[in-house]
Scaffold this active site. Sequence first.
Site, PDB file in Angstrom:
ATOM      1  N   HIS B 272      56.227  62.098  32.878  1.00 27.79           N
ATOM      2  CA  HIS B 272      56.174  61.867  34.329  1.00 27.79           C
ATOM      3  C   HIS B 272      54.950  61.000  34.654  1.00 27.79           C
ATOM      4  O   HIS B 272      55.064  59.952  35.306  1.00 27.79           O
ATOM      5  CB  HIS B 272      56.087  63.222  35.043  1.00 27.79           C
ATOM      6  CG  HIS B 272      55.997  63.137  36.535  1.00 27.79           C
ATOM      7  ND1 HIS B 272      57.087  63.314  37.368  1.00 27.79           N
ATOM      8  CD2 HIS B 272      54.955  62.896  37.365  1.00 27.79           C
ATOM      9  CE1 HIS B 272      56.710  63.180  38.627  1.00 27.79           C
ATOM     10  NE2 HIS B 272      55.413  62.931  38.660  1.00 27.79           N
ATOM     11  N   GLU B 273      53.793  61.408  34.170  1.00 25.61           N
ATOM     12  CA  GLU B 273      52.571  60.647  34.448  1.00 25.61           C
ATOM     13  C   GLU B 273      52.622  59.279  33.782  1.00 25.61           C
ATOM     14  O   GLU B 273      52.050  58.302  34.290  1.00 25.61           O
ATOM     15  CB  GLU B 273      51.334  61.424  33.996  1.00 25.61           C
ATOM     16  CG  GLU B 273      51.182  62.831  34.592  1.00 25.61           C
ATOM     17  CD  GLU B 273      51.285  62.891  36.108  1.00 25.61           C
ATOM     18  OE1 GLU B 273      50.981  61.876  36.769  1.00 25.61           O
ATOM     19  OE2 GLU B 273      51.694  63.945  36.645  1.00 25.61           O
ATOM     20  N   HIS B 276      54.201  56.929  36.177  1.00 26.05           N
ATOM     21  CA  HIS B 276      53.214  56.462  37.160  1.00 26.05           C
ATOM     22  C   HIS B 276      52.303  55.389  36.549  1.00 26.05           C
ATOM     23  O   HIS B 276      52.002  54.370  37.168  1.00 26.05           O
ATOM     24  CB  HIS B 276      52.342  57.635  37.626  1.00 26.05           C
ATOM     25  CG  HIS B 276      53.010  58.570  38.599  1.00 26.05           C
ATOM     26  ND1 HIS B 276      53.582  58.116  39.778  1.00 26.05           N
ATOM     27  CD2 HIS B 276      53.175  59.921  38.593  1.00 26.05           C
ATOM     28  CE1 HIS B 276      54.072  59.176  40.440  1.00 26.05           C
ATOM     29  NE2 HIS B 276      53.845  60.267  39.743  1.00 26.05           N
ATOM     30  N   GLU B 302      56.866  57.682  42.776  1.00 24.70           N
ATOM     31  CA  GLU B 302      57.598  58.834  42.258  1.00 24.70           C
ATOM     32  C   GLU B 302      58.913  58.408  41.598  1.00 24.70           C
ATOM     33  O   GLU B 302      59.367  59.061  40.651  1.00 24.70           O
ATOM     34  CB  GLU B 302      57.852  59.830  43.392  1.00 24.70           C
ATOM     35  CG  GLU B 302      58.279  61.207  42.945  1.00 24.70           C
ATOM     36  CD  GLU B 302      57.163  62.047  42.306  1.00 24.70           C
ATOM     37  OE1 GLU B 302      56.013  61.568  42.243  1.00 24.70           O
ATOM     38  OE2 GLU B 302      57.467  63.166  41.855  1.00 24.70           O
TER      39      GLU B 302
END
Lengths: 512, 512
Positions: B272-273, B276, B302
């Site tokens: 997830h990070e 980003h 997101e």
Amino acid sequence: MTTTESSSTPETVTEPSMTELRRRLGQVSDLGAAEALMSWEQETSMPDEAARVRGLQLSTLAGLTHAMFTDDKTGELLDAAAPQDDTDQAIVRVARRDFEKATKLPTEFVEERTRAQNEAHHAWIAARKGSDFATFAPHLTRMMELARREADLRGYDEHPYDALLDNYEPGMRAGAVKTIFADLRDRTLPLLRRIAAAEDAADYGVLTRPFPAEAQKAFAWKIAGEAFGLNSSFARQDESAHPFMTNFSRSDLRITTRVEPYWPACLFGTWHETGHAMYERGVSGRWERTPVSGGASLGVHESQSRLFENLLGRSLPFWERYFPQFQAAAPEVTAGLDAQTLYRAVNRVNPSMIRVEADEVTYNFHIMLRFELELALLEGTLKVSELPEAWNAKMQEYLGLTPQGDAQGVLQDVHWSAGLIGYFPTYALGNLLSVQLLEAAQADAGVAQGIQNAEYAPLLAWLTENVHQFGRSLTPTQITEQATGRPLSADPYVAYLHKKYGEIYGLDGAES
Amino acid sequence: MTTTESSSTPETVTEPSMTELRRRLGQVSDLGAAEALMSWEQETSMPDEAARVRGLQLSTLAGLTHAMFTDDKTGELLDAAAPQDDTDQAIVRVARRDFEKATKLPTEFVEERTRAQNEAHHAWIAARKGSDFATFAPHLTRMMELARREADLRGYDEHPYDALLDNYEPGMRAGAVKTIFADLRDRTLPLLRRIAAAEDAADYGVLTRPFPAEAQKAFAWKIAGEAFGLNSSFARQDESAHPFMTNFSRSDLRITTRVEPYWPACLFGTWHETGHAMYERGVSGRWERTPVSGGASLGVHESQSRLFENLLGRSLPFWERYFPQFQAAAPEVTAGLDAQTLYRAVNRVNPSMIRVEADEVTYNFHIMLRFELELALLEGTLKVSELPEAWNAKMQEYLGLTPQGDAQGVLQDVHWSAGLIGYFPTYALGNLLSVQLLEAAQADAGVAQGIQNAEYAPLLAWLTENVHQFGRSLTPTQITEQATGRPLSADPYVAYLHKKYGEIYGLDGAES
């Protein structure tokens, strides 16, 4: 000037102005801390590709910190400030000294010097790589010229060198350094000759026996905690190419270390930086986020790092006490050894070309050599073109060695390329002060007994009370005289060397 | 207005003003980077005792950054700037938008709100600990009142919520969110009901089988590199209590992760990070050290994190490709499993009380619930005192669950206590956009084929070209429409859920 209701006499400027000054100094301190953190992070964990932008960011931070501190507003606040107690008085005194120093150099001069330093630094890297002083010479000429101009701008009473030295060792004079160094040289050189002539049957191979990197770091850090009081509640240990200590508050200390096959580099390097860290740790919280926090000078700082590294870390009681732990940490190193053998090995006196590798006996000669050459260059009695020859001659005179090329001679240090003229003496002054302080501390029976048992809590308490807590509120001279009862002298260090190395090398310990 | 010799027409203001603007914006950016680094370091490696002073330092940095950006001088430079090309135009446009936003709120209001946020935050911590909404209620009332005042100060055309939402999702309106969410809700709820009724024979015990902490982190990071292109040349992975991504330039990216016995938290959290991070990595270097660098909005950001975490990281081709490496990294987890079983386990649909633990099907309901309640609170149709009851009723309606107390209900998120009203919708908008973007990207045969083989270089190139490179130079709407050919819609996400979970739960995949 502002007056307030809370003022007892309407004419007196009271707290609000002081509050405003402290607020501003706090902001300057915070900006400085941010810059220091960015620098630390750059050396310890930053990804490589980040370097270019980080350089720009650091430059912005440095510029804004300087601009905010040297702004007229700071001067106005200093003028208006009405300190009510010792704490405030020290803040105003130190901040004013810094302010006057910082505003004495015109911006154009600072910018010109920054450019020259950048160019000199790159030229030095290339010159050292090629071991070719000639390509660096014009840059050094320029740095010396800038140093002379800086001295004129800053002003001095006796010698232009004083104005530069004062940047690093406030209040110290070239004349005093000359006198102390002459004494030190005359009384240490005969000892060095006797050591060189003595039989040396020690086994120095143990200093490069296998000791895994992680185990080196872990042992060095563990002992930094157990012996010297540094711990992870308020400090960190990381790796970097060149070891250093930095801090962002007295509760936020960072030491770095490097690991080499020559394992003493990691251990003693760690304890050296621990000494720096414990100094910052001991500064009174009263000075938090003010220019009074931090060490009194480079020399006093170095006295603490050298004390931990050498006077404690290379002492026999230390190794007797921590030998069992060292055995557990480094079984391959310690196979067949005892504490005494190890103590002997880590105290080798070995004249070498390289300052940063020097032992307790030869280190100061590296400094005296540099100091004498800096002085001659600044006075113009030595030309830059003559420097390598002068360097090599002094190296032969002091240590009996001749560098094989400029890289291991006159080009070995980064300092001159960065414009740091007047910086070197602080290393030797720190060495001298370390012993003078330890001697004074041992007048306390508890401290002396502790040192014999390698229990350093009483010593640390003494150092905190007599040195650390004052931060920059006292000058190096004040700290030295107040803590030891006399001005800085070579006596204690000379006596220490004779006693320690007389025993190690089986010499009669008296000065010859 | 300044004119220069290099100007082609004497009336035109040219480069010097733009240069000065960029210099200032660069300084603001550098200060912001320093603050971000200090925050990151605080969460990842700072010693505990440093926290108090670090808080003061961070506050100074934030204040100086804001003061420098909102200074009249910035406004003057914006007025004088004469952009010569697209790059400069975007810089002036985005900087002016930020400047107007930042200067719209009076200092007194910002200070009042900061104090209220601090108090609310502490009250929330205590309230959540005691699972007692009543003690937090007055603070939430105050936060809603401040939100209404902020909306009035910022101004809006349709709904006060728009002014708040615009802080996080520039250009998005409450009305549009309402329409999209209604569609999403009406079409996902039946699917969720069918999943809940379906037989589920999967073994979720594998999700907590032993997987040592270091091995979890190492595997997550390795795959972040091999699959998604993140690596240590320009990024770092560290641990923190709450995972996040931050960056100090596009070449200085930091992701954090946390390790739990439930190992998917570490793996999917890391990816997830990574999403980003790769967004920031892909922003054009043209915008370096300007306000145009960074993601277009929280929602678009997101979309990238969810795309990497869920659409790729929880896909069957991904697990088929990386299963052998996963076996090597986690032998105890994978004993007796194959890629398909694992894929099945990490895609469990499991209505839960807690948003951050939610799966792809239920997550958006957590958001819709919060959005509807925020709207009602802001409009005044719901009283703060009625909130827990309203929360629990909606939780029952959407997920069939009733919280056992406020801590796992209305008090679970930090956002409202921090005054972040209008923030929640961006999570769901990001989910929707992630699928809409992936669908558009797959129109490219190379991208589609790559995804089938878990080879993501073509997809990453597509995302960089169609999303990342623009930074903040385009609005979320512009990026969405330009990249996908239409406005944001629930259609792709709804279709994705039906297809994926229809297969997993053995349902007929058509919408019911």
